[in-house]
Design an enzyme around this catalytic site. Structure first.
Site, mmCIF file in Angstrom:
data_model
loop_
_atom_site.group_PDB
_atom_site.id
_atom_site.type_symbol
_atom_site.label_atom_id
_atom_site.label_comp_id
_atom_site.label_asym_id
_atom_site.label_seq_id
_atom_site.Cartn_x
_atom_site.Cartn_y
_atom_site.Cartn_z
ATOM 1 N N HIS A 46 0.844 -1.193 0.000
ATOM 2 C CA HIS A 46 0.000 0.000 0.000
ATOM 3 C C HIS A 46 0.882 1.245 0.000
ATOM 4 C CE1 HIS A 46 -3.038 2.902 1.392
ATOM 5 N NE2 HIS A 46 -3.862 2.114 0.716
ATOM 6 N N ASP A 124 1.678 -4.918 7.635
ATOM 7 C CA ASP A 124 0.617 -4.018 7.217
ATOM 8 C C ASP A 124 -0.678 -4.806 7.351
ATOM 9 O OD1 ASP A 124 -1.285 -2.450 6.023
ATOM 10 O OD2 ASP A 124 -0.236 -2.236 4.112
#
Length: 169
Positions: A46, A124
């Site tokens: 991301h 993440d």
């Protein structure tokens, strides 16, 4: 306020941790003259990971993309190769429910490899860390507890009506 700042918080701890192991005190000495930090993460990470690295003075160029399998997961072989192809303070970023692919890296196999090489492991988990609370999805995050830091957001699975980043170190 969301997972973006959770990444900044967790990766600041990672930066401090890996530099300390390399004999550098970033809190006292800053980044000028510090050993360069390399960050190993998959190419579909991301954008908040890269943004956090910019905020922290590590920079996007510190990132080496780890090749993935056809589903977008980091493999044991690709992580092992990436770890031996460089040196110095290292942060490995793994994904729990990657936004772009939905995949979960194999934490129980990958984290011991990274730790064996002296790397800090950050997860993440913006979209998938909460799978740990689900009896039917828990298997997706097997071994995630072995990581050094995690970032998630209560705005996702917990349905908080606002961004609510959570950093765990």
């Amino acid at each position: 306020t969301g997972c973006q700042m959770a990444h900044v918080t967790a990766l600041a701890a990672a930066r401090s941790g890996v530099l300390c192991r390399a004999g550098w005190n970033v809190e006292k000495d800053g980044l000028f003259g510090a050993p360069p930090i390399r960050v190993l993460a998959n190419a579909t990470r991301h954008s908040t990971i890269d943004r956090a690295l910019r905020f922290l003075g590590i920079g996007e160029r510190a990132v080496t993309a780890i090749p993935t399998d056809e589903e977008g997961r980091v493999t044991e072989a690709s992580l092992e190769r990436a770890l031996v192809e460089g040196s110095g303070p290292t942060i490995v970023v793994l994904a729990a429910g990657d936004l772009n692919t939905g995949v979960f890296d194999s934490f129980d196999r990958l984290i011991p490899i990274a730790k064996g090489a002296g790397a800090w492991v950050h997860v993440d988990g913006a979209f998938g860390l909460m799978a740990r609370a689900s009896a039917s999805k828990r298997h997706l995050v097997r071994g995630v507890e072995l990581a050094d830091s995690w970032a998630t957001d209560a705005h996702k699975w917990l349905n908080a009506p606002y961004d609510s980043g959570i950093a765990i170190v």
